[in-house]
Scaffold this motif. Structure first.
Motif, short mmCIF file in Angstrom:
data_model
loop_
_atom_site.label_atom_id
_atom_site.label_comp_id
_atom_site.label_asym_id
_atom_site.label_seq_id
_atom_site.Cartn_x
_atom_site.Cartn_y
_atom_site.Cartn_z
N LEU A 55 -7.87 6.04 -8.38
CA LEU A 55 -7.13 4.78 -8.40
C LEU A 55 -6.71 4.37 -6.99
O LEU A 55 -6.88 3.22 -6.58
N LEU A 56 -6.18 5.33 -6.22
CA LEU A 56 -5.73 5.04 -4.86
C LEU A 56 -6.92 4.64 -3.98
O LEU A 56 -6.83 3.68 -3.21
N LEU A 57 -8.02 5.35 -4.12
CA LEU A 57 -9.22 5.02 -3.34
C LEU A 57 -9.72 3.62 -3.70
O LEU A 57 -10.01 2.80 -2.82
N ALA A 58 -9.80 3.33 -4.99
CA ALA A 58 -10.28 2.02 -5.44
C ALA A 58 -9.36 0.90 -4.95
O ALA A 58 -9.84 -0.15 -4.48
N ALA A 59 -8.06 1.11 -5.05
CA ALA A 59 -7.11 0.09 -4.60
C ALA A 59 -7.24 -0.15 -3.09
O ALA A 59 -7.18 -1.30 -2.63
N SER A 60 -7.42 0.92 -2.34
CA SER A 60 -7.58 0.78 -0.89
C SER A 60 -8.86 0.02 -0.55
O SER A 60 -8.86 -0.86 0.32
N MET A 70 0.83 -1.19 0.00
CA MET A 70 0.00 0.00 0.00
C MET A 70 0.87 1.26 0.00
O MET A 70 0.55 2.21 -0.70
N LEU A 71 1.94 1.23 0.77
CA LEU A 71 2.83 2.40 0.79
C LEU A 71 3.43 2.66 -0.58
O LEU A 71 3.55 3.82 -1.00
N ALA A 72 3.80 1.60 -1.27
CA ALA A 72 4.36 1.77 -2.62
C ALA A 72 3.33 2.39 -3.56
O ALA A 72 3.67 3.23 -4.39
N LEU A 73 2.07 2.02 -3.40
CA LEU A 73 1.02 2.60 -4.23
C LEU A 73 0.84 4.08 -3.94
O LEU A 73 0.65 4.90 -4.85
N ILE A 74 0.92 4.46 -2.66
CA ILE A 74 0.80 5.87 -2.29
C ILE A 74 1.93 6.67 -2.94
O ILE A 74 1.71 7.74 -3.52
N VAL A 75 3.15 6.15 -2.85
CA VAL A 75 4.29 6.83 -3.48
C VAL A 75 4.11 6.90 -4.98
O VAL A 75 4.34 7.95 -5.61
N ALA A 76 3.66 5.81 -5.58
CA ALA A 76 3.42 5.79 -7.03
C ALA A 76 2.35 6.81 -7.42
O ALA A 76 2.48 7.50 -8.46
N CYS A 77 1.32 6.95 -6.61
CA CYS A 77 0.26 7.93 -6.91
C CYS A 77 0.80 9.35 -6.80
O CYS A 77 0.45 10.22 -7.62
N GLU A 78 1.62 9.62 -5.81
CA GLU A 78 2.22 10.96 -5.68
C GLU A 78 3.09 11.27 -6.89
O GLU A 78 3.02 12.36 -7.46
N ILE A 79 3.90 10.32 -7.28
CA ILE A 79 4.74 10.50 -8.47
C ILE A 79 3.85 10.67 -9.70
O ILE A 79 4.08 11.56 -10.53
N GLY A 80 2.83 9.82 -9.82
CA GLY A 80 1.91 9.92 -10.95
C GLY A 80 1.22 11.27 -11.03
O GLY A 80 1.05 11.83 -12.12
N PHE A 81 0.83 11.82 -9.89
CA PHE A 81 0.21 13.14 -9.84
C PHE A 81 1.11 14.17 -10.50
O PHE A 81 0.70 14.91 -11.40
N TRP A 82 2.36 14.23 -10.06
CA TRP A 82 3.29 15.25 -10.58
C TRP A 82 3.70 14.98 -12.02
O TRP A 82 3.86 15.92 -12.81
N VAL A 83 3.87 13.71 -12.39
CA VAL A 83 4.23 13.38 -13.77
C VAL A 83 3.11 13.78 -14.72
O VAL A 83 3.35 14.43 -15.75
N LEU A 84 1.87 13.41 -14.39
CA LEU A 84 0.74 13.79 -15.25
C LEU A 84 0.57 15.31 -15.32
O LEU A 84 0.29 15.86 -16.39
N LEU A 85 0.77 15.98 -14.19
CA LEU A 85 0.66 17.43 -14.18
C LEU A 85 1.72 18.06 -15.08
O LEU A 85 1.41 18.91 -15.93
N LEU A 86 2.97 17.64 -14.93
CA LEU A 86 4.04 18.21 -15.75
C LEU A 86 3.88 17.87 -17.23
O LEU A 86 4.10 18.72 -18.09
N LEU A 87 3.47 16.63 -17.52
CA LEU A 87 3.23 16.27 -18.93
C LEU A 87 2.08 17.09 -19.51
O LEU A 87 2.14 17.53 -20.66
N GLY A 88 1.03 17.28 -18.73
CA GLY A 88 -0.10 18.09 -19.20
C GLY A 88 0.30 19.52 -19.48
O GLY A 88 -0.09 20.11 -20.50
N LEU A 89 1.10 20.10 -18.59
CA LEU A 89 1.54 21.48 -18.79
C LEU A 89 2.54 21.58 -19.94
O LEU A 89 2.52 22.54 -20.71
#
Length: 177
Positions: free
Chosen positions: A45-50, A1-20
């Motif tokens: 995704l994080l909510l569903a996985a939890s 679960m911790l790995a998923l949280i970290v992956a979601c945080e990274i995914g948030f910033w990656v998608l944001l930067l790619l979008g911009l």
């Protein structure tokens, strides 16, 4: 679960930067819109996985609590973070105006601090609601105590933030002369 949280945080910033980057560097407005719409889907995704993890019989752990906190903070501050990044990206790469910085003094500063505290309260409330959902899914309050652990410390931080944020209403900072 911790790995998923970290992956979601990274995914948030990656998608944001790619979008911009798609918006301002490639001038691909549709691609940018699709990428930026995907940013909040990371929370889904994080909510569903939890939920799936807990429905599958997993013990509600501190990691589930952190997932709820992540979702709460993202709901309360996510839009503000997107605007913050968009303003800076537009300024740096597209000749946009300099980003406005919040005032550091006076009543405008006090109002900004109150609004930020209200966002903080919203983050706390959303996290508590998500943890409440997780508690209902587990069905046994004794099996979720560890998950709720961080809320006590966060509650203390919320109270301290309230005292500091609203102190500017009673005694606004003054500009240095």
């Amino acid at each position: 679960m911790l790995a998923l949280i970290v992956a979601c945080e990274i995914g948030f910033w990656v998608l944001l930067l790619l979008g911009l980057a798609a918006r301002y560097l490639l001038r691909a407005r549709k691609l940018s819109t699709v990428l930026l719409i995907c940013v909040p889907l990371v929370d889904v995704l994080l909510l569903a996985a939890s939920v799936l993890d807990l429905r599958g019989g997993a013990e509600a752990e501190a990691a589930h609590g952190l997932a709820a906190i992540y979702i709460g903070v993202s709901v309360a501050f996510g839009g503000q973070m997107l605007r913050w990044a968009d303003d800076r990206f537009a300024h740096r790469f597209a000749g946009g105006p300099s980003p406005k910085r919040p005032r550091k003094t006076g009543l405008e500063h006090a109002a900004h601090e109150r609004r930020q505290w209200l966002r903080h309260l919203l983050a706390y409330a959303v996290a508590a609601a998500v943890m409440g959902l997780f508690t209902l899914l587990v069905g046994e309050p004794t099996r979720v105590a560890t998950m709720w652990g961080p809320m006590g410390a966060w509650g203390i931080v919320l109270i301290i933030d309230f005292l500091i944020s609203f102190s500017y209403t009673l005694a606004p900072r003054r500009a240095k002369s």
